[in-house]
Design a protein around this motif. Structure first.
Motif, PDB file in Angstrom:
ATOM      1  N   UNK A  92      67.292   5.485  40.157  1.00 49.82           N
ATOM      2  CA  UNK A  92      66.656   4.405  41.056  1.00 49.82           C
ATOM      3  C   UNK A  92      67.760   3.943  42.211  1.00 49.82           C
ATOM      4  N   UNK A  93      67.255   4.201  43.283  1.00 48.32           N
ATOM      5  CA  UNK A  93      68.476   3.369  44.297  1.00 48.32           C
ATOM      6  C   UNK A  93      67.743   2.083  44.980  1.00 48.32           C
ATOM      7  N   UNK A  94      66.750   1.913  44.716  1.00 44.71           N
ATOM      8  CA  UNK A  94      66.106   0.712  45.584  1.00 44.71           C
ATOM      9  C   UNK A  94      65.815  -0.272  44.218  1.00 44.71           C
ATOM     10  N   UNK A  95      65.507  -1.547  44.581  1.00 48.57           N
ATOM     11  CA  UNK A  95      65.157  -2.629  43.870  1.00 48.57           C
ATOM     12  C   UNK A  95      63.569  -2.172  43.176  1.00 48.57           C
ATOM     13  N   UNK A  96      62.934  -1.490  44.214  1.00 45.69           N
ATOM     14  CA  UNK A  96      61.559  -0.989  43.647  1.00 45.69           C
ATOM     15  C   UNK A  96      61.589   0.107  42.735  1.00 45.69           C
ATOM     16  N   UNK A  97      62.494   0.889  42.886  1.00 40.63           N
ATOM     17  CA  UNK A  97      62.697   1.828  41.975  1.00 40.63           C
ATOM     18  C   UNK A  97      63.209   1.143  40.796  1.00 40.63           C
ATOM     19  N   UNK A  98      64.179   0.583  40.365  1.00 42.43           N
ATOM     20  CA  UNK A  98      64.680  -0.078  39.625  1.00 42.43           C
ATOM     21  C   UNK A  98      63.380  -1.060  38.723  1.00 42.43           C
ATOM     22  N   UNK A  99      62.518  -1.567  39.473  1.00 38.77           N
ATOM     23  CA  UNK A  99      61.520  -2.121  39.213  1.00 38.77           C
ATOM     24  C   UNK A  99      60.438  -1.265  37.984  1.00 38.77           C
ATOM     25  N   UNK A 100      60.318   0.134  38.820  1.00 41.39           N
ATOM     26  CA  UNK A 100      59.449   1.041  38.300  1.00 41.39           C
ATOM     27  C   UNK A 100      60.233   1.362  37.015  1.00 41.39           C
ATOM     28  N   UNK A 101      61.230   1.677  36.864  1.00 38.50           N
ATOM     29  CA  UNK A 101      61.985   2.292  35.496  1.00 38.50           C
ATOM     30  C   UNK A 101      61.910   1.163  34.700  1.00 38.50           C
ATOM     31  N   UNK A 102      62.088  -0.019  35.004  1.00 31.01           N
ATOM     32  CA  UNK A 102      61.822  -1.103  33.861  1.00 31.01           C
ATOM     33  C   UNK A 102      60.567  -1.274  33.293  1.00 31.01           C
ATOM     34  N   UNK A 103      59.490  -1.021  34.175  1.00 28.52           N
ATOM     35  CA  UNK A 103      58.229  -1.186  33.992  1.00 28.52           C
ATOM     36  C   UNK A 103      57.785   0.177  32.814  1.00 28.52           C
ATOM     37  N   UNK A 104      58.277   1.171  33.273  1.00 26.80           N
ATOM     38  CA  UNK A 104      57.977   2.584  32.579  1.00 26.80           C
ATOM     39  C   UNK A 104      58.794   2.338  31.105  1.00 26.80           C
ATOM     40  N   UNK A 105      59.692   1.982  31.053  1.00 28.40           N
ATOM     41  CA  UNK A 105      60.591   1.860  29.890  1.00 28.40           C
ATOM     42  C   UNK A 105      59.971   0.865  28.975  1.00 28.40           C
ATOM     43  N   UNK A 106      59.368  -0.381  29.389  1.00 31.30           N
ATOM     44  CA  UNK A 106      58.652  -1.321  28.612  1.00 31.30           C
ATOM     45  C   UNK A 106      57.357  -0.892  28.295  1.00 31.30           C
ATOM     46  N   UNK A 107      56.757  -0.001  28.839  1.00 33.80           N
ATOM     47  CA  UNK A 107      55.507   0.596  28.578  1.00 33.80           C
ATOM     48  C   UNK A 107      55.806   1.494  27.417  1.00 33.80           C
ATOM     49  N   UNK A 108      56.612   2.378  27.548  1.00 32.19           N
ATOM     50  CA  UNK A 108      57.120   3.435  26.563  1.00 32.19           C
ATOM     51  C   UNK A 108      57.421   2.727  25.299  1.00 32.19           C
ATOM     52  N   UNK A 109      58.225   1.817  25.345  1.00 27.05           N
ATOM     53  CA  UNK A 109      58.604   0.812  24.153  1.00 27.05           C
ATOM     54  C   UNK A 109      57.437   0.491  23.399  1.00 27.05           C
ATOM     55  N   UNK A 110      56.441  -0.381  24.246  1.00 25.44           N
ATOM     56  CA  UNK A 110      55.383  -0.839  23.478  1.00 25.44           C
ATOM     57  C   UNK A 110      54.506   0.099  22.815  1.00 25.44           C
ATOM     58  N   UNK A 111      54.237   1.205  23.583  1.00 26.55           N
ATOM     59  CA  UNK A 111      53.402   2.324  23.030  1.00 26.55           C
ATOM     60  C   UNK A 111      54.076   2.975  21.635  1.00 26.55           C
ATOM     61  N   UNK A 112      55.328   3.149  21.573  1.00 22.43           N
ATOM     62  CA  UNK A 112      55.876   3.795  20.524  1.00 22.43           C
ATOM     63  C   UNK A 112      55.866   2.990  19.379  1.00 22.43           C
ATOM     64  N   UNK A 113      56.164   1.409  19.720  1.00 20.56           N
ATOM     65  CA  UNK A 113      56.253   0.624  18.946  1.00 20.56           C
ATOM     66  C   UNK A 113      54.996   0.430  18.180  1.00 20.56           C
ATOM     67  N   UNK A 114      53.933   0.529  18.768  1.00 22.40           N
ATOM     68  CA  UNK A 114      52.619   0.154  18.249  1.00 22.40           C
ATOM     69  C   UNK A 114      52.276   1.233  17.105  1.00 22.40           C
ATOM     70  N   UNK A 115      52.681   2.369  17.468  1.00 25.68           N
ATOM     71  CA  UNK A 115      52.430   3.470  16.500  1.00 25.68           C
ATOM     72  C   UNK A 115      53.370   3.332  15.398  1.00 25.68           C
ATOM     73  N   UNK A 116      54.436   2.903  15.513  1.00 26.97           N
ATOM     74  CA  UNK A 116      55.859   3.154  14.583  1.00 26.97           C
ATOM     75  C   UNK A 116      55.912   1.950  13.846  1.00 26.97           C
TER      76      UNK A 116
END
Length: 433
Positions: free
Chosen positions: A158-182
């Motif tokens: 990511x090169x912009x603050x919007x891009x960094x926000x996108x990355x944080x949001x996707x990482x958080x969603x992925x972590x929640x999803x994997x944690x839910x099953x695991x």
């Protein structure tokens, strides 16, 4: 001499680098036992280590599954992928891994346990037994880290603050999803072992003494890794099944193209055939290695193209002018170290991320795995026609070779092996069932 216990899983392309780490310790004179699936027995015995199967009586409920049990190529639904990863790679085999590792530790206490990245049950068992454990990460760093795009997206940094926000949001969603099953299933095991619960899935990995990232810092995107994680450089070992004294050299005088698309099955037959048909359109020679996942007889041959099940990629790449690959980490590293540019057709897993790093450094082009022969031929032609791709691959390869030469991995493994804390594990009355 120290005593190491490796706890490894069969991830296809992850096997050669992880077994390569064990080999380097054997070469230093240490005692190395390896808990692994029976599919890895030949690889392990070939390096002089002691092989211990996860399940002595054969596959059983709770044992480490065969790699093909997780058919991730059949879906792009994130929830289905996360559930499958939990069932077949992380939570599903965890109890069997913990049980077997604790039995091995109880027989002969090692100085250090070294785990595959997905061997969460083995990590939990080592933690319960108060044996220090390290984790091998046989590719780019996959956990959320500042500066890295989310794993599996194939995005650039990511090169912009919007891009960094996108990355944080996707990482958080992925972590929640994997944690839910695991996490609930892992915490049931950890409760039986007398260990504190995990909050999120990555907590188990962060409990390791060290996370050894088996790739190049120069190849991965810059990031803020946790203090326990460090780049160790890639392991460039070929799998034992790919060793051969000779391999067929395609007839003709044109540039030699190595085609290597996955050592495990990812429904890649049509893609490989499209690559063969693409090369047949060009004044080039091709050597196509199918790996164990495909039968060469299921592919239609063409003039100036040899199709074989295996060949030693380290040797072949030195003779090749270009590599066409799915973007598996091992093939990408070997191509770059040899200074060879690539055309990458990523299928999934970490392959889109590897492709993003190749293209960001100008060392090749990426096209869709569903690309037509004409599109693939155009990409091959473009890379061969421009010296810039080879120059970029050589520059990056020089940096990677330097990292391999001065890799601190074995020294760190030896330094992290002082004997560990006192053995304190008291098994549950009925054991981790």
């Amino acid at each position: 001499m120290s005593h190491y216990l490796f706890a490894l899983t069969d991830g296809g392309g992850t096997v050669p680098p992880e077994v390569g780490v064990a080999r380097r310790l054997v070469d230093r004179g240490h005692r190395v036992r390896v808990l692994a699936e029976t599919s890895m027995e030949n690889e392990i015995r070939a390096i002089g280590a002691e092989f211990v199967p996860w399940e002595p009586a054969g596959p059983a409920s709770g044992s480490a599954p065969a790699a093909a049990a997780y058919r991730d190529w059949e879906t792009r639904n994130p929830w289905t992928l996360a559930r499958g990863m939990s069932n077949h790679m992380i939570a599903g085999p965890a109890r069997g891994q913990a049980r077997r590792l604790l039995a091995a530790v109880d027989t002969e206490r090692p100085d250090l346990v070294v785990c595959s990245f997905v061997a969460f049950g083995a990590m939990a068992g080592a933690e319960a037994a108060s044996v220090p454990f390290d984790v091998l990460v046989p590719n780019i760093y996959p956990l959320p880290a500042a500066g890295l795009p989310p794993t599996g997206t194939g995005w650039p940094p990511a090169r912009t603050e919007l891009g960094r926000f996108r990355d944080r949001a996707v990482n958080a969603a992925t972590t929640r999803m994997l944690s839910h099953f695991t996490v609930p299933r892992l915490n049931e095991l950890r409760t039986d072992l007398g260990s504190a619960p995990l909050q999120v899935i990555w907590d188990q990995v962060h409990r390791a003494r060290r996370q050894h990232v088996l790739t190049s810092r120069s190849f991965d995107f810059p990031a803020e890794l946790p203090p326990t994680a460090s780049y160790a450089g890639p392991m460039l070992d070929d799998p034992v099944w790919a060793h051969a004294d000779d391999w067929p050299i395609p007839a003709g005088t044109g540039p030699l193209i190595l085609v290597a698309l996955s050592s495990t099955y990812q429904a890649q037959q049509r893609c490989v055939q499209n690559v063969i048909d693409a090369l047949a359109r060009l004044p080039v020679r091709g050597l196509v290695t199918t790996g164990p996942g495909l039968d060469p007889r299921d592919l239609r041959g063409r003039a100036r193209i040899e199709i074989v099940r295996s060949a030693p990629h380290t040797q072949v790449i030195d003779r090749a002018d270009l590599v066409v690959t799915h973007g598996g980490h091992g093939t990408v590293m070997k191509a770059l170290v040899a200074g060879r540019p690539m055309v990458v057709l990523p299928h999934g897993r970490d392959q889109p991320d590897n492709a993003a790093r190749v293209t960001a450094r100008g060392a090749g082009l990426a096209v869709r795995r569903t690309a037509s022969p004409a599109r693939i031929a155009g990409a091959v032609q473009k890379v061969l026609a421009s010296r810039s791709y080879t120059d970029a691959a050589r520059r990056l390869g020089d940096r990677i070779r330097a990292e391999v030469t001065r890799s601190p991995l074995v020294d760190e493994l030896e330094r992290l092996c002082p004997g560990g804390p006192p053995y304190r594990w008291t098994p549950h009355p009925e054991g981790p069932r």
